[in-house]
Scaffold this motif. Structure first.
Motif, PDB file in Angstrom:
ATOM      1  N   GLY A  20      27.815  78.175  15.079  1.00 43.03           N
ATOM      2  CA  GLY A  20      28.945  78.262  14.161  1.00 43.03           C
ATOM      3  C   GLY A  20      29.904  79.384  14.535  1.00 43.03           C
ATOM      4  N   SER A  37      32.495  74.193  14.576  1.00 39.47           N
ATOM      5  CA  SER A  37      31.887  73.508  13.429  1.00 39.47           C
ATOM      6  C   SER A  37      30.407  73.844  13.272  1.00 39.47           C
ATOM      7  N   PRO A  61      29.421  80.664   8.969  1.00 40.36           N
ATOM      8  CA  PRO A  61      29.788  79.697   7.925  1.00 40.36           C
ATOM      9  C   PRO A  61      30.046  78.300   8.495  1.00 40.36           C
ATOM     10  N   THR A  62      29.325  77.305   8.009  1.00 40.42           N
ATOM     11  CA  THR A  62      29.533  75.907   8.413  1.00 40.42           C
ATOM     12  C   THR A  62      29.344  75.025   7.184  1.00 40.42           C
ATOM     13  N   ASN A  63      29.658  73.747   7.350  1.00 40.51           N
ATOM     14  CA  ASN A  63      29.408  72.779   6.272  1.00 40.51           C
ATOM     15  C   ASN A  63      28.103  72.022   6.496  1.00 40.51           C
ATOM     16  N   LEU A  64      27.255  72.505   7.388  1.00 42.89           N
ATOM     17  CA  LEU A  64      26.085  71.733   7.794  1.00 42.89           C
ATOM     18  C   LEU A  64      24.845  72.141   7.009  1.00 42.89           C
ATOM     19  N   ARG A  74      21.741  82.370   7.182  1.00 40.54           N
ATOM     20  CA  ARG A  74      23.203  82.281   7.125  1.00 40.54           C
ATOM     21  C   ARG A  74      23.829  83.667   7.111  1.00 40.54           C
ATOM     22  N   GLU A  76      27.884  85.822   7.790  1.00 43.76           N
ATOM     23  CA  GLU A  76      29.330  85.618   7.790  1.00 43.76           C
ATOM     24  C   GLU A  76      29.987  86.262   9.013  1.00 43.76           C
TER      25      GLU A  76
END
Ligand code: CTP
Ligand code: CA
Length: 228
Positions: A20, A37, A61-64, A74, A76
């Motif tokens: 990411g 992504s 930060p990802t949408n996964l 996670r 930042e």
């Protein structure tokens, strides 16, 4: 019986994967970021886990969603990613797929910066972020026995990636052309060169999932598994 699900050549190995972008805050609502992504790094984490590795995925930060069988941490910022990577060591394998911001803002503020018609636009003061891949690659008791970096290039991909492998001290580099039009950053496919001490391999264009499986198998072979 599906042979590939039983083939666990990386059992007992710990793999650390970064993925990411990172976000570098400017104020509470703004940041410096990039188009990563996380797809390629998440796919690699999942593929290594499927081959039996214990996998720690340190992700910006990802949408996964967390891939099956993977421990997701996670973060930042680049500094947080550096710390999470340190906390995850030791590892046998490290794959740095993250698009770490090269700079962070030193004059970030905790209140939203307001625009005003008469004032000049704000200036951002940048300092370099730590190079996580170079630090992992440096000789020492915690150096993973295989360190794989990525090289995102828009020009002279092969020459730049060969130079990058030397500069970083990593074992392999997966080099991709991220020029506008290749649709790699944020896209679902990738075309890469794999650069090792033996030379340069040109891999055909394939989905990021297929590339991850192929790279994971290649890593397994490096750890002594016979070719499938
Ligand atoms: N990388 C890292 N920490 C950084 C910058 C990059 O771990 N602060 C890692 C990336 O995860 C990738 C590799 O280094 O595996 C190469 O990243 P890239 O941006 O292509 O190279 P840089 O050394 O930052 O050089 P440049 O951006 O100038 O091409
Ligand atoms: Ca960079």
């Amino acid at each position: 019986v599906d042979g590939t699900t039983l083939w666990k050549p990386l059992l007992g190995r710990h793999a650390l994967v970064t993925a990411g972008p990172t976000h570098e805050p400017i104020d509470p609502v703004r940041y410096l970021g990039n188009r990563s992504s996380g797809l390629q790094g998440y796919a690699i984490a999942e593929a290594l886990a499927a081959l039996g590795a214990r996998v720690t995925l340190v992700s910006g930060p990802t949408n996964l969603l967390a891939p099956a069988g993977v421990t997701l941490r996670r973060v930042e910022t680049a500094l947080e990613m550096e710390q999470a990577v340190r906390d995850a060591l030791p590892a046998d394998i490290a794959v740095c797929a993250a698009a770490v911001a090269d700079w962070r803002v030193t004059n970030a503020v905790t209140s939203k910066i307001k625009k005003s018609a008469d004032a000049m636009p704000p200036s951002l003061h940048l300092v370099p972020n730590p190079d996580i891949l170079a630090a992992l690659s440096a000789p020492g008791p915690h150096r993973p026995s295989l360190v794989v970096g990525f090289a995102a290039e828009t020009d002279d991909v092969e020459a730049n990636a060969i130079a990058k492998r030397k500069r970083k001290g990593c074992d392999w580099i997966v080099a991709n052309d991220v020029s506008v039009g290749t649709n790699v950053m944020g896209g679902t496919e990738n075309t890469v060169l794999l650069i090792t001490s033996d030379g340069v391999e040109h891999w055909p264009r394939m989905t990021k999932t297929d590339l991850a499986l192929r790279l994971a198998r290649r890593i397994a072979r490096r750890f002594g598994a016979p070719a499938l």
